[in-house]
Write a protein that holds these residues in place. Structure first.
Motif, PDB file in Angstrom:
ATOM      1  N   VAL A 194       0.866  -1.171   0.000  1.00 55.37           N
ATOM      2  CA  VAL A 194       0.000   0.000   0.000  1.00 55.37           C
ATOM      3  C   VAL A 194       0.906   1.226   0.000  1.00 55.37           C
ATOM      4  O   VAL A 194       1.856   1.287   0.783  1.00 55.37           O
ATOM      5  N   ARG A 195       0.646   2.180  -0.870  1.00 53.44           N
ATOM      6  CA  ARG A 195       1.451   3.408  -0.966  1.00 53.44           C
ATOM      7  C   ARG A 195       2.932   3.101  -1.202  1.00 53.44           C
ATOM      8  O   ARG A 195       3.806   3.800  -0.709  1.00 53.44           O
ATOM      9  N   GLY A 196       3.226   2.015  -1.889  1.00 48.82           N
ATOM     10  CA  GLY A 196       4.604   1.651  -2.181  1.00 48.82           C
ATOM     11  C   GLY A 196       5.333   0.985  -1.034  1.00 48.82           C
ATOM     12  O   GLY A 196       6.511   0.670  -1.146  1.00 48.82           O
ATOM     13  N   VAL A 197       4.639   0.738   0.070  1.00 51.53           N
ATOM     14  CA  VAL A 197       5.223   0.090   1.240  1.00 51.53           C
ATOM     15  C   VAL A 197       4.700  -1.344   1.295  1.00 51.53           C
ATOM     16  O   VAL A 197       3.494  -1.573   1.265  1.00 51.53           O
ATOM     17  N   SER A 198       5.613  -2.317   1.382  1.00 51.48           N
ATOM     18  CA  SER A 198       5.224  -3.732   1.450  1.00 51.48           C
ATOM     19  C   SER A 198       5.483  -4.276   2.842  1.00 51.48           C
ATOM     20  O   SER A 198       6.548  -4.042   3.414  1.00 51.48           O
ATOM     21  N   ARG A 199       4.505  -5.000   3.359  1.00 56.81           N
ATOM     22  CA  ARG A 199       4.616  -5.622   4.675  1.00 56.81           C
ATOM     23  C   ARG A 199       4.061  -7.047   4.598  1.00 56.81           C
ATOM     24  O   ARG A 199       3.143  -7.323   3.824  1.00 56.81           O
ATOM     25  N   PRO A 200       4.596  -7.948   5.430  1.00 55.56           N
ATOM     26  CA  PRO A 200       4.017  -9.289   5.488  1.00 55.56           C
ATOM     27  C   PRO A 200       2.585  -9.210   6.008  1.00 55.56           C
ATOM     28  O   PRO A 200       2.276  -8.377   6.863  1.00 55.56           O
ATOM     29  N   GLN A 201       1.729 -10.046   5.464  1.00 58.58           N
ATOM     30  CA  GLN A 201       0.331 -10.103   5.911  1.00 58.58           C
ATOM     31  C   GLN A 201      -0.111 -11.549   5.858  1.00 58.58           C
ATOM     32  O   GLN A 201       0.119 -12.242   4.875  1.00 58.58           O
ATOM     33  N   THR A 203     -13.528 -16.796   1.593  1.00 57.51           N
ATOM     34  CA  THR A 203     -13.859 -15.645   2.431  1.00 57.51           C
ATOM     35  C   THR A 203     -12.758 -15.463   3.458  1.00 57.51           C
ATOM     36  O   THR A 203     -12.118 -16.433   3.886  1.00 57.51           O
ATOM     37  N   THR A 204     -12.539 -14.219   3.852  1.00 61.49           N
ATOM     38  CA  THR A 204     -11.541 -13.924   4.866  1.00 61.49           C
ATOM     39  C   THR A 204     -11.857 -12.607   5.535  1.00 61.49           C
ATOM     40  O   THR A 204     -12.596 -11.776   4.987  1.00 61.49           O
ATOM     41  N   GLU A 205     -11.298 -12.436   6.714  1.00 63.58           N
ATOM     42  CA  GLU A 205     -11.340 -11.162   7.419  1.00 63.58           C
ATOM     43  C   GLU A 205     -10.035 -11.039   8.187  1.00 63.58           C
ATOM     44  O   GLU A 205      -9.617 -11.981   8.863  1.00 63.58           O
ATOM     45  N   PHE A 206      -9.373  -9.887   8.048  1.00 62.13           N
ATOM     46  CA  PHE A 206      -8.131  -9.644   8.781  1.00 62.13           C
ATOM     47  C   PHE A 206      -8.008  -8.149   9.042  1.00 62.13           C
ATOM     48  O   PHE A 206      -8.774  -7.350   8.490  1.00 62.13           O
ATOM     49  N   THR A 207      -7.069  -7.786   9.894  1.00 60.45           N
ATOM     50  CA  THR A 207      -6.881  -6.372  10.216  1.00 60.45           C
ATOM     51  C   THR A 207      -5.545  -5.872   9.683  1.00 60.45           C
ATOM     52  O   THR A 207      -4.601  -6.646   9.513  1.00 60.45           O
ATOM     53  N   VAL A 208      -5.510  -4.569   9.434  1.00 61.56           N
ATOM     54  CA  VAL A 208      -4.322  -3.901   8.918  1.00 61.56           C
ATOM     55  C   VAL A 208      -4.088  -2.654   9.758  1.00 61.56           C
ATOM     56  O   VAL A 208      -5.034  -1.914  10.058  1.00 61.56           O
ATOM     57  N   ASP A 209      -2.837  -2.426  10.117  1.00 57.99           N
ATOM     58  CA  ASP A 209      -2.446  -1.207  10.807  1.00 57.99           C
ATOM     59  C   ASP A 209      -2.041  -0.185   9.753  1.00 57.99           C
ATOM     60  O   ASP A 209      -0.958  -0.270   9.168  1.00 57.99           O
ATOM     61  N   ARG A 210      -2.899   0.776   9.468  1.00 56.78           N
ATOM     62  CA  ARG A 210      -2.647   1.738   8.390  1.00 56.78           C
ATOM     63  C   ARG A 210      -1.407   2.580   8.638  1.00 56.78           C
ATOM     64  O   ARG A 210      -0.766   3.040   7.686  1.00 56.78           O
ATOM     65  N   ASP A 211      -1.018   2.761   9.903  1.00 59.60           N
ATOM     66  CA  ASP A 211       0.204   3.524  10.202  1.00 59.60           C
ATOM     67  C   ASP A 211       1.438   2.879   9.569  1.00 59.60           C
ATOM     68  O   ASP A 211       2.375   3.571   9.181  1.00 59.60           O
ATOM     69  N   GLN A 212       1.446   1.547   9.461  1.00 59.80           N
ATOM     70  CA  GLN A 212       2.582   0.841   8.874  1.00 59.80           C
ATOM     71  C   GLN A 212       2.761   1.146   7.383  1.00 59.80           C
ATOM     72  O   GLN A 212       3.799   0.851   6.803  1.00 59.80           O
ATOM     73  N   PHE A 213       1.731   1.727   6.779  1.00 63.75           N
ATOM     74  CA  PHE A 213       1.777   2.033   5.349  1.00 63.75           C
ATOM     75  C   PHE A 213       1.802   3.536   5.089  1.00 63.75           C
ATOM     76  O   PHE A 213       1.506   3.988   3.982  1.00 63.75           O
ATOM     77  N   GLY A 214       2.145   4.312   6.111  1.00 59.11           N
ATOM     78  CA  GLY A 214       2.261   5.756   5.944  1.00 59.11           C
ATOM     79  C   GLY A 214       0.942   6.487   5.891  1.00 59.11           C
ATOM     80  O   GLY A 214       0.859   7.593   5.345  1.00 59.11           O
TER      81      GLY A 214
END
Length: 171
Positions: free
Chosen positions: A110-117, A134-145
């Motif tokens: 996201v925004r050019g930033v790659s993180r393991p998920q 089907t899936t549901e997971f959470t993302v910390d948007r701070d980690q992607f700027g």
């Protein structure tokens, strides 16, 4: 992965797939929900059972049903769609679990930033020509700027929910 999913190439059925996000805002009083309208994807189940593939989202296609908010989400405060038009989840590994789920490990960009998920995926339908997940997971948007947070209104994680239907790709 499992014998229930046929080997070969698979294409995301964009008309029958939905990827949505929700985030609690306003100090926990309001939940903002949105859906990505521009989604593409493909995958491959290899003969040895390994899986590869990706799902791409057009960042500008996020629709929260509020025009001004959607414009703000497209800005540099969040997705910065002019510089980063696409979000991508690339599958690196998938492990079938006996409870009918699959643990999918990948990289979210996201925004050019790659993180393991990692996501726990439920296979809800499987045939020789289609598969539904089907899936549901959470993302910390701070980690992607995407740390914009006026007056502390946006704390916590963003929840991603997805219903994905793949069909066998033509040879």
């Amino acid at each position: 992965m499992t014998a229930a999913v046929e080997t070969g190439l698979w294409q995301l059925d964009t008309t029958r797939s939905v990827i949505a996000v929700s985030h609690v805002t306003m100090w926990g009083m309001v939940t903002v929900k949105g859906e990505f309208r521009g989604v593409t994807g493909e995958g491959e189940v290899h003969a040895d059972g390994t899986v590869s593939g990706s799902v791409a989202l057009e960042a500008a296609s996020l629709d929260t049903k509020h025009k001004k908010r959607d414009e703000h989400l497209r800005s540099a405060d969040f997705f910065d769609v002019e510089r980063h038009p696409t979000l991508v989840f690339a599958v690196r590994d998938a492990t079938y679990r006996q409870n009918g789920t699959v643990e999918v490990k990948g990289r979210l960009t996201v925004r050019g930033v790659s993180r393991p998920q990692t996501a726990t995926v439920k296979v809800t339908e499987s045939s020789t020509d289609s598969i539904a997940l089907t899936t549901e997971f959470t993302v910390d948007r701070d980690q992607f700027g995407m740390g914009w947070n006026r007056l502390g209104m946006m704390r916590g994680l963003t929840t991603v929910t997805a219903t994905l239907r793949f069909t066998r790709a033509s040879a």
